[in-house]
Design an enzyme around this catalytic site. Structure first.
Site, short mmCIF file in Angstrom:
data_model
loop_
_atom_site.label_atom_id
_atom_site.label_comp_id
_atom_site.label_asym_id
_atom_site.label_seq_id
_atom_site.Cartn_x
_atom_site.Cartn_y
_atom_site.Cartn_z
N ALA A 64 -7.19 19.94 17.17
CA ALA A 64 -8.35 20.51 16.49
C ALA A 64 -8.90 19.50 15.49
O ALA A 64 -8.19 19.09 14.57
CB ALA A 64 -7.95 21.80 15.77
N LEU A 65 -10.15 19.11 15.68
CA LEU A 65 -10.80 18.13 14.81
C LEU A 65 -11.81 18.81 13.91
O LEU A 65 -12.71 19.51 14.39
CB LEU A 65 -11.54 17.08 15.65
N GLY A 114 -4.22 19.15 11.64
CA GLY A 114 -3.88 18.21 10.58
C GLY A 114 -3.18 18.84 9.39
O GLY A 114 -3.17 18.26 8.30
N GLY A 119 -13.35 16.87 11.33
CA GLY A 119 -14.23 15.83 10.84
C GLY A 119 -13.64 15.08 9.66
O GLY A 119 -14.14 14.03 9.26
N GLY A 120 -12.56 15.62 9.10
CA GLY A 120 -11.91 14.99 7.97
C GLY A 120 -10.82 14.02 8.39
O GLY A 120 -10.50 13.87 9.58
N MET A 121 -10.22 13.38 7.40
CA MET A 121 -9.25 12.33 7.69
C MET A 121 -7.95 12.86 8.28
O MET A 121 -7.33 12.21 9.11
CB MET A 121 -8.98 11.50 6.43
N CYS A 132 -14.41 27.25 2.91
CA CYS A 132 -15.38 26.39 3.60
C CYS A 132 -16.73 27.05 3.80
O CYS A 132 -17.76 26.35 3.85
CB CYS A 132 -14.82 25.92 4.94
N SER A 168 -7.22 15.55 10.27
CA SER A 168 -7.25 15.88 11.70
C SER A 168 -7.51 14.64 12.55
O SER A 168 -7.02 14.55 13.68
CB SER A 168 -8.28 16.97 11.98
N CYS A 205 -8.05 32.69 8.64
CA CYS A 205 -8.66 31.77 9.60
C CYS A 205 -7.60 31.08 10.45
O CYS A 205 -7.76 30.95 11.67
CB CYS A 205 -9.51 30.74 8.87
#
Length: 345
Positions: free
Chosen positions: A6-7, A116, A9-11, A189, A13, A92
């Site tokens: 699961a990505l 991550g 967009g942060g460092m 978020c 993951s 979540c």
């Protein structure tokens, strides 16, 4: 067996993806739009797809925004309206990341999912996987994972479990990888500017109005502007001048009353937990467990017993600051294994 990573967009993951690829085997990347994708969200997905192409990893962007609204945002608003202080990040993880997102990854051919998170997994003596605290005590996120069903944790992987956060930026730089989101939010978020009060009002959902502010003995000392604006332990913003600083002690939704008192009155020796998610056989729990009732809290020793209604009654060995109804109570043993998670009643 294919592993889906699961990505976000942060460092974190992004490094998890790189480590998963290094480990060998088939890997694919999934990116979930938990909010309706706008231009910025589509740009982020495009940047992630470009990164994955460079790594030789298939990429899939999935719009799960409607499900996220139904399963996370709406319950978040309903909890506040009923006088609770919810933990949407834990919900979540349970319902989306290790729920619907994992189901979507399975439909793409994956049998496991990696994130991550700073947490660890190890073989459990009774079979399956045990959830353990991450190696970085400053970043450990096992607390937020204790509502995830064990059957889903059995298919999870946490590549950063043995890492410290401080090592991550340098490792990404060494690999020539730049995350599209260089900074990561530490708050909810989906709440703009971390202003949950303005967010709740923007939803147009029914919220309770003003009511009495009372002391524990029932004396009325003022008027509150809606229970959803307050949380247990709060001192600032109550709006009542008194002979000593007042703290929120409780929210009595049935009477729409905000109970306040001195800080010493926040001390508690027990609390009840509902919707318990057992991660280890309760018959094997130690007589004394360690309980965490908010993310940054040092776990406190307690004894856990069934409350006769499907929940738990926790008896703390020493007084603790009153746990906040709606938040997560996470139970651990002395080795750092998560035993259960549930919602504070």
């Amino acid at each position: 067996m294919t592993l889906a990573v699961a990505l976000s967009g942060g460092m974190d993951s992004l490094l998890a993806l790189a480590l998963a690829r290094d480990a060998g085997g088939d890997v694919l990347a999934v990116h979930a739009h938990f909010l309706p994708p706008d231009h910025r969200a589509r740009e982020l997905a495009h940047a992630l797809e470009t990164l994955c192409r460079g790594l030789g990893v298939p990429f899939h962007a999935l719009d799960l925004s409607e499900a996220f609204r139904q399963r996370v945002v709406t319950p978040f608003a309903q909890a506040y309206a009923s006088g609770l202080t919810p933990n949407p990040c834990a919900a979540c993880n349970r319902d989306m990341k290790f729920g619907l997102l994992f189901e979507a990854a399975r439909a793409l051919g994956a049998g496991r999912i990696a994130t991550g998170h700073y947490a660890r997994l190890a073989p459990a003596p009774e079979g399956g996987q045990a959830l353990l605290r991450g190696a970085d005590p400053a970043k450990d996120q096992s607390y937020f994972l204790t509502l995830v069903h064990r059957r889903n944790l059995d298919h999870a992987r946490f590549p950063l479990g043995d890492w410290t956060k401080a090592r991550v930026p340098a490792e990404l730089a060494r690999r020539g990888l730049t995350p599209p989101l260089p900074s990561e939010s530490q708050e909810v978020c989906f709440v703009p500017d971390d202003d949950y009060r303005a967010f709740l009002q923007s939803l147009g959902a029914p919220l309770p109005g003003p009511g009495p502010i009372v002391l524990e003995d029932g004396r009325v000392v003022g008027r509150h502007q809606g229970l959803w604006r307050y949380t247990v332990g709060q001192r600032k913003g109550i709006g009542v001048a008194w002979g000593f600083p007042l703290h929120v002690l409780a929210k009595r939704a049935g009477k729409n009353a905000l109970v306040v008192g001195p800080k010493a009155a926040l001390a508690a020796l027990e609390c009840r937990v509902r919707e318990v998610n057992a991660l280890a056989d309760p018959s094997r729990w130690p007589g004394e467990v360690l309980v965490q009732t908010c993310y940054r809290q040092h776990p406190r020793p307690a004894r856990a017993a069934p409350d006769g209604e499907g929940g738990l009654l926790l008896h703390f060995l020493d007084p603790v600051e009153r746990p906040t109804p709606g938040q997560v109570a996470a139970l651990f043993d002395g080795s750092g294994r998560a035993l259960a998670g549930g919602i504070i009643a």
